[in-house]
Design a protein around this motif. Structure first.
Motif, PDB file in Angstrom:
ATOM      1  N   LYS A 118     -17.345  11.283 -16.037  1.00 24.59           N
ATOM      2  CA  LYS A 118     -16.781  11.214 -17.389  1.00 24.59           C
ATOM      3  C   LYS A 118     -15.483  12.009 -17.524  1.00 24.59           C
ATOM      4  N   VAL A 119     -14.527  11.669 -16.684  1.00 26.05           N
ATOM      5  CA  VAL A 119     -13.183  12.239 -16.778  1.00 26.05           C
ATOM      6  C   VAL A 119     -12.177  11.101 -16.800  1.00 26.05           C
ATOM      7  N   SER A 120     -10.953  11.422 -17.207  1.00 27.13           N
ATOM      8  CA  SER A 120      -9.899  10.410 -17.271  1.00 27.13           C
ATOM      9  C   SER A 120      -9.077  10.441 -15.978  1.00 27.13           C
ATOM     10  N   LEU A 121      -9.058   9.337 -15.297  1.00 22.60           N
ATOM     11  CA  LEU A 121      -8.353   9.257 -14.008  1.00 22.60           C
ATOM     12  C   LEU A 121      -6.929   8.776 -14.210  1.00 22.60           C
ATOM     13  N   ARG A 122      -6.004   9.440 -13.542  1.00 18.16           N
ATOM     14  CA  ARG A 122      -4.639   8.924 -13.493  1.00 18.16           C
ATOM     15  C   ARG A 122      -4.606   7.877 -12.376  1.00 18.16           C
ATOM     16  N   PRO A 123      -4.308   6.625 -12.703  1.00 17.79           N
ATOM     17  CA  PRO A 123      -4.510   5.537 -11.741  1.00 17.79           C
ATOM     18  C   PRO A 123      -3.614   5.574 -10.508  1.00 17.79           C
ATOM     19  N   THR A 124      -2.459   6.233 -10.635  1.00 19.58           N
ATOM     20  CA  THR A 124      -1.556   6.288  -9.476  1.00 19.58           C
ATOM     21  C   THR A 124      -1.906   7.484  -8.606  1.00 19.58           C
ATOM     22  N   PRO A 125      -2.231   7.270  -7.350  1.00 20.15           N
ATOM     23  CA  PRO A 125      -2.588   8.393  -6.479  1.00 20.15           C
ATOM     24  C   PRO A 125      -1.388   9.308  -6.248  1.00 20.15           C
ATOM     25  N   ILE A 126      -1.664  10.598  -6.115  1.00 19.81           N
ATOM     26  CA  ILE A 126      -0.576  11.538  -5.841  1.00 19.81           C
ATOM     27  C   ILE A 126      -0.298  11.648  -4.347  1.00 19.81           C
ATOM     28  N   GLN A 127      -1.234  11.150  -3.550  1.00 23.03           N
ATOM     29  CA  GLN A 127      -1.023  11.180  -2.104  1.00 23.03           C
ATOM     30  C   GLN A 127      -1.901  10.133  -1.426  1.00 23.03           C
ATOM     31  N   ILE A 128      -1.326   9.439  -0.450  1.00 26.61           N
ATOM     32  CA  ILE A 128      -2.081   8.505   0.380  1.00 26.61           C
ATOM     33  C   ILE A 128      -1.742   8.778   1.832  1.00 26.61           C
ATOM     34  N   ILE A 129      -2.761   8.974   2.633  1.00 24.69           N
ATOM     35  CA  ILE A 129      -2.563   9.210   4.057  1.00 24.69           C
ATOM     36  C   ILE A 129      -3.149   8.028   4.818  1.00 24.69           C
ATOM     37  N   GLU A 130      -2.314   7.407   5.611  1.00 25.34           N
ATOM     38  CA  GLU A 130      -2.766   6.270   6.399  1.00 25.34           C
ATOM     39  C   GLU A 130      -3.604   6.761   7.569  1.00 25.34           C
ATOM     40  N   GLY A 131      -4.750   6.151   7.732  1.00 26.00           N
ATOM     41  CA  GLY A 131      -5.636   6.554   8.822  1.00 26.00           C
ATOM     42  C   GLY A 131      -5.489   5.643  10.022  1.00 26.00           C
ATOM     43  N   GLY A 132      -6.560   5.529  10.782  1.00 25.88           N
ATOM     44  CA  GLY A 132      -6.528   4.725  11.998  1.00 25.88           C
ATOM     45  C   GLY A 132      -6.611   3.245  11.706  1.00 25.88           C
ATOM     46  N   SER A 133      -6.113   2.470  12.642  1.00 24.99           N
ATOM     47  CA  SER A 133      -6.216   1.019  12.549  1.00 24.99           C
ATOM     48  C   SER A 133      -6.861   0.502  13.824  1.00 24.99           C
ATOM     49  N   THR A 134      -7.622  -0.568  13.707  1.00 23.26           N
ATOM     50  CA  THR A 134      -8.265  -1.147  14.878  1.00 23.26           C
ATOM     51  C   THR A 134      -8.151  -2.658  14.831  1.00 23.26           C
ATOM     52  N   VAL A 135      -7.985  -3.230  15.999  1.00 28.83           N
ATOM     53  CA  VAL A 135      -8.040  -4.673  16.170  1.00 28.83           C
ATOM     54  C   VAL A 135      -9.071  -4.924  17.248  1.00 28.83           C
ATOM     55  N   PRO A 184     -17.482 -22.299  29.215  1.00 28.57           N
ATOM     56  CA  PRO A 184     -17.301 -22.274  27.759  1.00 28.57           C
ATOM     57  C   PRO A 184     -16.865 -20.893  27.280  1.00 28.57           C
ATOM     58  N   LEU A 185     -15.689 -20.823  26.682  1.00 29.31           N
ATOM     59  CA  LEU A 185     -15.178 -19.564  26.142  1.00 29.31           C
ATOM     60  C   LEU A 185     -14.714 -19.829  24.721  1.00 29.31           C
ATOM     61  N   GLU A 186     -15.501 -19.386  23.749  1.00 33.55           N
ATOM     62  CA  GLU A 186     -15.195 -19.631  22.349  1.00 33.55           C
ATOM     63  C   GLU A 186     -14.517 -18.418  21.728  1.00 33.55           C
ATOM     64  N   PRO A 187     -13.366 -18.608  21.055  1.00 39.08           N
ATOM     65  CA  PRO A 187     -12.613 -17.467  20.539  1.00 39.08           C
ATOM     66  C   PRO A 187     -13.247 -16.729  19.371  1.00 39.08           C
ATOM     67  N   GLY A 188     -13.962 -17.447  18.455  1.00 42.96           N
ATOM     68  CA  GLY A 188     -14.527 -16.753  17.302  1.00 42.96           C
ATOM     69  C   GLY A 188     -13.437 -16.178  16.416  1.00 42.96           C
ATOM     70  N   GLN A 189     -13.644 -14.964  15.897  1.00 44.01           N
ATOM     71  CA  GLN A 189     -12.665 -14.328  15.029  1.00 44.01           C
ATOM     72  C   GLN A 189     -12.446 -12.869  15.432  1.00 44.01           C
ATOM     73  N   ILE A 190     -11.294 -12.350  15.045  1.00 48.36           N
ATOM     74  CA  ILE A 190     -10.925 -10.961  15.322  1.00 48.36           C
ATOM     75  C   ILE A 190     -11.003 -10.163  14.029  1.00 48.36           C
ATOM     76  N   LYS A 191     -11.500  -8.955  14.111  1.00 46.27           N
ATOM     77  CA  LYS A 191     -11.557  -8.076  12.948  1.00 46.27           C
ATOM     78  C   LYS A 191     -10.377  -7.094  12.989  1.00 46.27           C
ATOM     79  N   VAL A 192      -9.599  -7.075  11.911  1.00 41.73           N
ATOM     80  CA  VAL A 192      -8.480  -6.140  11.769  1.00 41.73           C
ATOM     81  C   VAL A 192      -8.844  -5.163  10.656  1.00 41.73           C
ATOM     82  N   LYS A 193      -8.803  -3.873  10.963  1.00 42.30           N
ATOM     83  CA  LYS A 193      -9.288  -2.864  10.022  1.00 42.30           C
ATOM     84  C   LYS A 193      -8.228  -1.795   9.763  1.00 42.30           C
ATOM     85  N   ALA A 194      -8.142  -1.342   8.500  1.00 45.29           N
ATOM     86  CA  ALA A 194      -7.232  -0.265   8.109  1.00 45.29           C
ATOM     87  C   ALA A 194      -7.997   0.772   7.307  1.00 45.29           C
TER      88      ALA A 194
END
Length: 225
Positions: A168-185, A203-213
């Motif tokens: 029950k507090v009022s949030l300021r919607p714009t973050p004051i800081q964002i730190i980019e973390g790790g990424s994985t493919v 038989p070699l089926e490609p399926g899908q790749i997961k990209v994460k941030a």
């Protein structure tokens, strides 16, 4: 009159403190791969080093020519590893020289995923006796990562809103800081195996790749009381 016994003024008794909410955010998308790579190995053995080298070189040339005939460009066929090793047998603790082993591994990049099974089969039929590290990937990974990053930032914002609403507090919607973390493919396929000549279909089926941030974000809030 100044009272020398009075305590000094404590300027830090009520310091200005920022009210912060710190959250992590994750974003993940599934991507259809449009490129593949595979390691194709030619392994030859002989008691004579020159004989082993000549045989290995002839078979490697045959493999490369067969792949070019399939439409693989020459710059997509590269030597990944080349090794000359001495092989030994052991009999009652004695080391007995068996011969030389030549290992020549080619890394092949394939843009047409519909022929990857045919590439492996053709290579095996022309002298390859070891296949490893089959991987599918996307050429424009950076673009997909940017999309995952947007999801991660939005995820962090939603978490902060949930926390602010709960306490029950009022949030300021714009973050004051964002730190980019790790990424994985994450590749969807990674296989190491020995293939034998005479195989008809791999038989070699490609399926899908997961990209994460991932991100870490800080938001200010004010008390609603």
């Amino acid at each position: 009159m100044y009272n020398f016994n009075s305590p000094p003024l404590d300027r830090n008794r009520h310091p200005h403190r920022s009210n912060l909410i710190k959250v992590s955010g994750e974003g993940e998308i599934d991507v259809q791969p449009d490129s593949a790579s595979v390691n194709l190995g030619i392994i030859t053995e002989s008691k004579q080093l020159i004989t082993a080298q000549q045989q290995n070189s002839a078979e490697a040339t045959k493999v490369i020519d067969s792949l070019i005939e399939l439409g693989i460009t020459k710059n997509h066929i590269q030597t990944f590893d080349y090794r000359i090793e001495s092989d030994y047998d052991y009999d009652q603790g004695k080391q007995i020289f068996r011969g030389y082993k030549i290992t020549h591994i080619l890394k092949v990049i394939i843009d047409d995923l519909s022929i990857i099974g045919k590439v492996v089969d053709t290579a095996v039929q022309n002298g390859v006796n070891y296949v490893s590290n089959v991987q599918f990937t996307a050429k424009n990974k950076e673009l997909f990562y940017q999309q995952a990053l947007v999801l991660a930032v939005n995820n962090a914002s939603e978490k902060a809103k949930t926390i602010a609403s709960t306490i029950k507090v009022s949030l300021r919607p714009t973050p004051i800081q964002i730190i980019e973390g790790g990424s994985t493919v994450q590749p969807v396929f990674n296989q190491s195996a020995t293939f034998v000549k005479g195989m008809t279909s791999t038989p070699l089926e490609p399926g899908q790749i997961k990209v994460k941030a991932e991100v870490i974000a800080e938001f200010k809030f004010t008390s609603s009381h």
